[in-house]
Design a protein around this motif. Structure first.
Motif, short mmCIF file in Angstrom:
data_model
loop_
_atom_site.label_atom_id
_atom_site.label_comp_id
_atom_site.label_asym_id
_atom_site.label_seq_id
_atom_site.Cartn_x
_atom_site.Cartn_y
_atom_site.Cartn_z
N GLY A 154 -10.45 -5.41 -4.42
CA GLY A 154 -9.03 -5.30 -4.72
C GLY A 154 -8.59 -6.20 -5.86
O GLY A 154 -9.31 -7.13 -6.25
N GLU A 171 -2.91 -2.68 1.43
CA GLU A 171 -3.59 -1.52 0.84
C GLU A 171 -4.77 -1.04 1.67
O GLU A 171 -5.32 0.03 1.43
N SER A 200 -2.59 0.42 -8.34
CA SER A 200 -3.85 -0.17 -7.89
C SER A 200 -5.05 0.61 -8.41
O SER A 200 -5.13 1.82 -8.22
N SER A 228 2.79 -6.61 -4.05
CA SER A 228 1.69 -7.32 -3.41
C SER A 228 0.94 -8.09 -4.49
O SER A 228 0.36 -7.48 -5.39
N GLU A 253 -4.64 -7.95 -3.39
CA GLU A 253 -5.15 -7.01 -2.39
C GLU A 253 -6.30 -7.69 -1.65
O GLU A 253 -7.10 -8.41 -2.26
N GLY A 255 0.77 -1.23 0.00
CA GLY A 255 0.00 0.00 0.00
C GLY A 255 0.80 1.28 0.00
O GLY A 255 0.24 2.35 0.25
#
Length: 345
Positions: A228, A256, A180, A220, A223, A172
């Motif tokens: 996500g 995130e 994202s 990542s 999410e 995040g």
């Protein structure tokens, strides 16, 4: 007899980086109240050198930020000034003296910068948890300036003598926020292509690195907030980042926002399948991470070719000699024990 082709304690080479084993110390912020103006001090020096003495192959220095307001807290490290270089060089030289290699994770916290008066982000969307401040959206010109700040930090890291650099595109933080769909609602070029900011950072950083120095990117893979992205998005991002100059993908997950219906695993090795998916999709070396403290489990990750390297986090906080003790625990492995400590084994 060790029947594995590769094991946790076989050497590993990528470009000019030669590691004595596959054990990586994951970057973990120390939040040291004695840190001043982002400069590492005696705590950090002892912290990292003890893990080198303890048998770790590659030590990645904690999240180190490209500007003061890019830190998670005011107790974190930075590389926004040439004044930071000597203290990092002291750590790097010490780690090298004990047979380990050293990298550094370069980052910006973005909207998760807790102590910034006004955090910055791709879009003015607050982190969805109590205590976080409302960020403001970076202008296009500021985004371009941020790319240069990453490059400047990389130049300083190279001057300090690191063997590799890791860009933090996970958990995040700012690069993650740009790639994202949940946090990037821009209508400029950095919103039209979610990988663009990361690609530009990678390209700018690569220009500051020796050709033979590998570049690591932490991502990542999924999410956990509702809506996500899933691993397919992470694979496409990683493909773009690999084309831009990334040599190794360090595969984590989440960060995130608070988890929704999907929850992160709470069992050892829960992220390993993500690492394997990215490794197979891109044919790229990967680092697996996430509750891999059991030496037998870490060994299996390498032996099963789920990953090329294994990052240990909390296990190395608890035990600076995790690498040595893991080699003792695993049959057929020869531990790397300093001469001064051999009588203890």
């Amino acid at each position: 007899m060790n029947i594995l082709t590769n094991s946790l304690f076989t050497p590993y080479k990528l470009k000019d980086l030669e590691l004595k084993n596959r054990v990586v110390m994951a970057p973990m912020c120390q939040y040291s109240v004695t840190a001043k103006d982002g400069i590492p001090n005696d705590w950090h020096h002892v912290h990292y050198l003890s893990r080198a003495i303890g048998g770790t192959g590659l030590i990645i220095i904690e999240m180190t930020d490209v500007e003061p307001d890019g830190r998670i807290t005011d107790y974190d490290l930075g590389l926004w000034s040439d004044e930071h270089i000597p203290a990092f060089k002291k750590i790097v030289d010490g780690v090298h003296a004990h047979g380990a290699k050293v990298g550094i994770q370069i980052a910006h916290a973005g909207r998760k910068a807790e102590d910034a008066a006004v955090p910055v982000a791709p879009s003015a969307i607050v982190y969805p948890d109590a205590g976080y401040k409302q960020p403001r959206a970076l202008t296009t010109e500021e985004v371009q300036g941020m790319v240069q700040k990453f490059a400047d930090a990389a130049r300083r890291a190279v001057q300090a003598g690191v063997d590799t650099i890791e860009l933090h595109g996970a958990h995040g933080y700012l690069i993650h926020q740009f790639h994202s769909p949940l946090t990037n609602k821009r209508d400029d070029v950095y919103g039209q292509d979610l990988s663009r900011f990361g690609v530009e950072v990678i390209q700018a950083v690569r220009k500051e690195m020796p050709a033979g120095m590998p570049l690591i990117f932490r991502i990542s893979a999924v999410e956990y907030v509702d809506g996500g992205y899933d691993v397919d998005h992470a694979i496409e991002l990683s493909r773009a980042y690999q084309a831009a100059g990334v040599d190794v993908v360090h595969v984590s997950s989440g960060g995130e926002g608070p988890a929704g219906a999907r929850k992160p695993g709470n069992y050892p090795g829960y992220q390993v399948p993500f690492a394997r998916q990215i490794r197979e999709a891109l044919n790229v070396p990967v680092i697996a991470v996430g509750a891999l403290d059991d030496p037998a489990l870490a060994q299996s990750v390498i032996g099963n070719e789920d990953a090329d390297l294994v990052a240990i986090g909390r296990g190395l906080l608890r035990n600076p000699y995790w690498g040595t003790h893991a080699a003792v625990t695993l049959r057929g492995e020869k531990p790397s024990i300093p001469e001064q400590y051999q009588r203890g084994y």
